[in-house]
Each structure stands twice: as C-alpha cells, then as structure tokens.
Design a protein around this motif. Structure first.
Motif, PDB file in Angstrom:
ATOM      1  N   HIS A   1       5.532   1.397  64.170  1.00  0.00           N
ATOM      2  CA  HIS A   1       5.844   0.302  65.084  1.00  0.00           C
ATOM      3  C   HIS A   1       4.558  -0.287  65.673  1.00  0.00           C
ATOM      4  CE1 HIS A   1       8.305  -2.024  67.788  1.00  0.00           C
ATOM      5  NE2 HIS A   1       7.604  -1.577  68.826  1.00  0.00           N
ATOM      6  N   LEU A   2       3.636   0.573  66.073  1.00  0.00           N
ATOM      7  CA  LEU A   2       2.363   0.076  66.606  1.00  0.00           C
ATOM      8  C   LEU A   2       1.562  -0.683  65.555  1.00  0.00           C
ATOM      9  CD1 LEU A   2       1.008   2.932  68.889  1.00  0.00           C
ATOM     10  CD2 LEU A   2       1.745   0.663  69.556  1.00  0.00           C
ATOM     11  N   MET A   3       1.557  -0.176  64.318  1.00  0.00           N
ATOM     12  CA  MET A   3       0.795  -0.853  63.263  1.00  0.00           C
ATOM     13  C   MET A   3       1.392  -2.208  62.931  1.00  0.00           C
ATOM     14  SD  MET A   3      -0.527   2.143  60.672  1.00  0.00           S
ATOM     15  CE  MET A   3       0.945   2.070  59.758  1.00  0.00           C
ATOM     16  N   SER A   4       2.704  -2.296  62.873  1.00  0.00           N
ATOM     17  CA  SER A   4       3.311  -3.586  62.535  1.00  0.00           C
ATOM     18  C   SER A   4       3.144  -4.581  63.680  1.00  0.00           C
ATOM     19  CB  SER A   4       4.787  -3.410  62.198  1.00  0.00           C
ATOM     20  OG  SER A   4       5.493  -2.922  63.319  1.00  0.00           O
TER      21      SER A   4
ATOM     22  N   GLY B   1      -0.579  -5.560  63.722  1.00  0.00           N
ATOM     23  CA  GLY B   1      -0.886  -6.417  62.581  1.00  0.00           C
ATOM     24  C   GLY B   1      -0.386  -7.837  62.761  1.00  0.00           C
ATOM     25  N   SER B   2       0.813  -7.973  63.337  1.00  0.00           N
ATOM     26  CA  SER B   2       1.341  -9.330  63.538  1.00  0.00           C
ATOM     27  C   SER B   2       0.575 -10.062  64.637  1.00  0.00           C
ATOM     28  CB  SER B   2       2.824  -9.272  63.869  1.00  0.00           C
ATOM     29  OG  SER B   2       3.037  -8.548  65.059  1.00  0.00           O
ATOM     30  N   ILE B   3       0.192  -9.374  65.708  1.00  0.00           N
ATOM     31  CA  ILE B   3      -0.621 -10.006  66.755  1.00  0.00           C
ATOM     32  C   ILE B   3      -1.991 -10.379  66.203  1.00  0.00           C
ATOM     33  CG2 ILE B   3      -1.763  -9.609  68.976  1.00  0.00           C
ATOM     34  CD1 ILE B   3       0.620  -7.858  69.744  1.00  0.00           C
ATOM     35  N   PHE B   4      -2.570  -9.504  65.381  1.00  0.00           N
ATOM     36  CA  PHE B   4      -3.866  -9.785  64.762  1.00  0.00           C
ATOM     37  C   PHE B   4      -3.775 -11.013  63.847  1.00  0.00           C
ATOM     38  CE2 PHE B   4      -6.832  -9.076  61.184  1.00  0.00           C
ATOM     39  CZ  PHE B   4      -8.025  -9.128  61.888  1.00  0.00           C
ATOM     40  N   ALA B   5      -2.693 -11.116  63.072  1.00  0.00           N
ATOM     41  CA  ALA B   5      -2.524 -12.266  62.181  1.00  0.00           C
ATOM     42  C   ALA B   5      -2.361 -13.562  62.971  1.00  0.00           C
ATOM     43  CB  ALA B   5      -1.317 -12.047  61.267  1.00  0.00           C
TER      44      ALA B   5
ATOM     45  N   VAL C   1      -4.466  -2.577  68.885  1.00  0.00           N
ATOM     46  CA  VAL C   1      -3.165  -1.930  68.728  1.00  0.00           C
ATOM     47  C   VAL C   1      -2.992  -1.422  67.293  1.00  0.00           C
ATOM     48  CG1 VAL C   1      -0.665  -2.336  68.799  1.00  0.00           C
ATOM     49  CG2 VAL C   1      -2.111  -3.232  70.604  1.00  0.00           C
ATOM     50  N   LEU C   2      -3.480  -2.169  66.322  1.00  0.00           N
ATOM     51  CA  LEU C   2      -3.407  -1.747  64.915  1.00  0.00           C
ATOM     52  C   LEU C   2      -4.193  -0.459  64.694  1.00  0.00           C
ATOM     53  CD1 LEU C   2      -2.536  -2.546  61.967  1.00  0.00           C
ATOM     54  CD2 LEU C   2      -4.752  -3.662  61.808  1.00  0.00           C
ATOM     55  N   VAL C   3      -5.386  -0.368  65.259  1.00  0.00           N
ATOM     56  CA  VAL C   3      -6.215   0.827  65.081  1.00  0.00           C
ATOM     57  C   VAL C   3      -5.585   2.026  65.786  1.00  0.00           C
ATOM     58  CG1 VAL C   3      -8.451   1.835  65.700  1.00  0.00           C
ATOM     59  CG2 VAL C   3      -8.349  -0.411  64.650  1.00  0.00           C
TER      60      VAL C   3
ATOM     61  N   VAL D   1      -4.648   5.492  63.866  1.00  0.00           N
ATOM     62  CA  VAL D   1      -5.194   6.775  64.308  1.00  0.00           C
ATOM     63  C   VAL D   1      -4.073   7.744  64.693  1.00  0.00           C
ATOM     64  CG1 VAL D   1      -6.554   7.840  66.169  1.00  0.00           C
ATOM     65  CG2 VAL D   1      -7.424   5.848  64.984  1.00  0.00           C
ATOM     66  N   LEU D   2      -2.931   7.232  65.114  1.00  0.00           N
ATOM     67  CA  LEU D   2      -1.829   8.086  65.527  1.00  0.00           C
ATOM     68  C   LEU D   2      -1.181   8.820  64.348  1.00  0.00           C
ATOM     69  CD1 LEU D   2      -1.265   7.823  68.587  1.00  0.00           C
ATOM     70  CD2 LEU D   2       1.005   7.121  67.947  1.00  0.00           C
TER      71      LEU D   2
END
Length: 120
Positions: free
Chosen positions: A44-47, A50-54, A86-88, A92-93
């Motif tokens: 959930h954190l990665m998605s 990733g969307s905020i980064f995009a 948030v993606l990193v 890492v989690l």
C-alpha cells in the motif's frame, strides 16, 4: 454431557481434551496467512508513494514545458519528494517484515549461570 435445549442430541464420542488437541487453532501458526495479508501495508505504501511520485513528475514536466507555472512551481517538486520518500519507506518495509516473520532463534537469557573463577 447435557444436551443443549433446542438442538437435537447428537452422540458425543470424543472427549473434550482430544477434540481440543486436534483443533487447528492450536497447531497452526501465523504462516497460514497469505502473502497479500502479510505484505499489505508495504504494498500500500509503495503504490501510494509511486502514484504521488508520478503526479509530481508530471507536474514538474509541465513546469518546465511552460504550462501553469504558478501551480506547478511548488507542487511538482513537493509531490516528487513526498512520493519518493513514501515509496522508499514501503520498499524498506518489505525486508523488515520478512525479518520479523522468521521464527525466533533460541537465545540465552541475560542472567545465565556461570562457574565462578575462584572457588573459595
């Protein structure tokens, strides 16, 4: 055993201890959970990251293209940095969750008995 009112009386051939010892909740561990349930929070954190980064990457591109310079001046870099952070954290989690799922090894207690050096 007394029959429960309102139910048909079925013959009870097993003892309570025997039936409790065969129950799955006593013998199954948390490894029976699916991978999706275990790694839900990191995914959930990665998605989300990733969307905020995009979105931040797109807004930064619009800034350099010359569209809506007032809005994209601050929002683009801010969303890029927050999304990447948030993606990193999500990436890492995953190893941390894998490490926490391993069975704990037997550790010696801190106060174990040692032989005295000098016997008086």
């Amino acid at each position: 055993m007394l029959p429960v009112p309102g139910t048909a009386s079925l013959p009870q051939t097993e003892s309570t201890v025997f039936s409790l010892s065969r129950s799955e909740s006593l013998w199954t561990t948390e490894s029976a959970r699916s991978t999706c349930e275990i790694y839900w929070f990191p995914f959930h954190l990665m998605s989300t990251g990733g969307s905020i980064f995009a979105c931040g990457f797109i807004l930064s591109g619009l800034y350099f293209a010359g569209y809506c310079r007032k809005a994209t001046n601050i929002l683009g870099p801010a969303l890029v940095s927050i999304g990447l952070m948030v993606l990193v954290v999500g990436v890492v989690l995953i190893p941390i969750t894998k490490e926490n799922r391993k069975q704990p090894t037997t550790k010696r207690p801190f106060s174990y008995y040692r032989q005295p050096l000098f016997n008086i």
